[in-house]
Design a protein around this motif. Sequence first.
Motif, PDB file in Angstrom:
ATOM      1  N   UNK A  29       0.829  -1.208   0.000  1.00 15.02           N
ATOM      2  CA  UNK A  29       0.000   0.000   0.000  1.00 15.02           C
ATOM      3  C   UNK A  29       0.861   1.256   0.000  1.00 15.02           C
ATOM      4  N   UNK A  30       2.040   1.192   0.588  1.00 14.54           N
ATOM      5  CA  UNK A  30       2.939   2.357   0.631  1.00 14.54           C
ATOM      6  C   UNK A  30       3.544   2.660  -0.726  1.00 14.54           C
ATOM      7  N   UNK A  31       3.823   1.640  -1.521  1.00 11.20           N
ATOM      8  CA  UNK A  31       4.485   1.824  -2.811  1.00 11.20           C
ATOM      9  C   UNK A  31       3.486   2.304  -3.850  1.00 11.20           C
ATOM     10  N   UNK A  32       3.929   3.251  -4.737  1.00  8.88           N
ATOM     11  CA  UNK A  32       3.038   3.651  -5.830  1.00  8.88           C
ATOM     12  C   UNK A  32       2.912   2.526  -6.854  1.00  8.88           C
ATOM     13  N   UNK A  33       1.910   2.623  -7.698  1.00  3.49           N
ATOM     14  CA  UNK A  33       1.641   1.562  -8.676  1.00  3.49           C
ATOM     15  C   UNK A  33       2.787   1.383  -9.656  1.00  3.49           C
ATOM     16  N   UNK A  34       3.462   2.466 -10.038  1.00  2.00           N
ATOM     17  CA  UNK A  34       4.552   2.354 -11.008  1.00  2.00           C
ATOM     18  C   UNK A  34       5.757   1.647 -10.426  1.00  2.00           C
ATOM     19  N   UNK A  35       5.973   1.774  -9.108  1.00  2.44           N
ATOM     20  CA  UNK A  35       7.136   1.138  -8.487  1.00  2.44           C
ATOM     21  C   UNK A  35       6.962  -0.368  -8.409  1.00  2.44           C
ATOM     22  N   UNK A  36       5.723  -0.848  -8.240  1.00  2.00           N
ATOM     23  CA  UNK A  36       5.519  -2.284  -8.155  1.00  2.00           C
ATOM     24  C   UNK A  36       5.593  -2.941  -9.518  1.00  2.00           C
ATOM     25  N   UNK A  37       5.268  -2.205 -10.592  1.00  2.00           N
ATOM     26  CA  UNK A  37       5.284  -2.810 -11.918  1.00  2.00           C
ATOM     27  C   UNK A  37       6.692  -2.923 -12.491  1.00  2.00           C
ATOM     28  N   UNK A  38       7.615  -2.073 -12.091  1.00  2.00           N
ATOM     29  CA  UNK A  38       8.969  -2.152 -12.640  1.00  2.00           C
ATOM     30  C   UNK A  38       9.868  -2.864 -11.648  1.00  2.00           C
TER      31      UNK A  38
END
Length: 140
Positions: A29-38
């Motif tokens: 939940x803390x990480x933005x969506x772009x950080x989890x995809x890359x």
Amino acid sequence: WHQEPSATMNQPKHVMAALAAEREARERAKKPASATSSAAPPTPEAAAKQRLPASCAKALKAAPRSIRLARTLGLLLQLIALLSLCLFGGRLVPLALSIAGIALARAGGAWLHTQLPPMLLEGRQPSAADVSMSASLGLF
């Protein structure tokens, strides 16, 4: 509140699994969506861009060699001043070295260009605009 490690290790496995799942959900939940995809690690160029503004890095790279050497020697004089202050405890010599280092780093590019041997010279002598531009870029 903080639990001792031994207190959490004595918990049943299903409690530990629930705690681990809750912790992972909070981290997601803390990480933005772009950080989890890359998932690829950042390249050295991308890491350098994060640490230093691009305009500052480009300006320092584009500065004449004499200015870059003057800034490096100014930093070296600052380190020598700090070392002499720690070792000898005097105040006049470290102060003089520190002032000389700041002056060399801020405005010494043109002077240093006239003092360098020909094998270290690269390009033209720095103009007053080059010196003033580089004085506003960094540590000094």
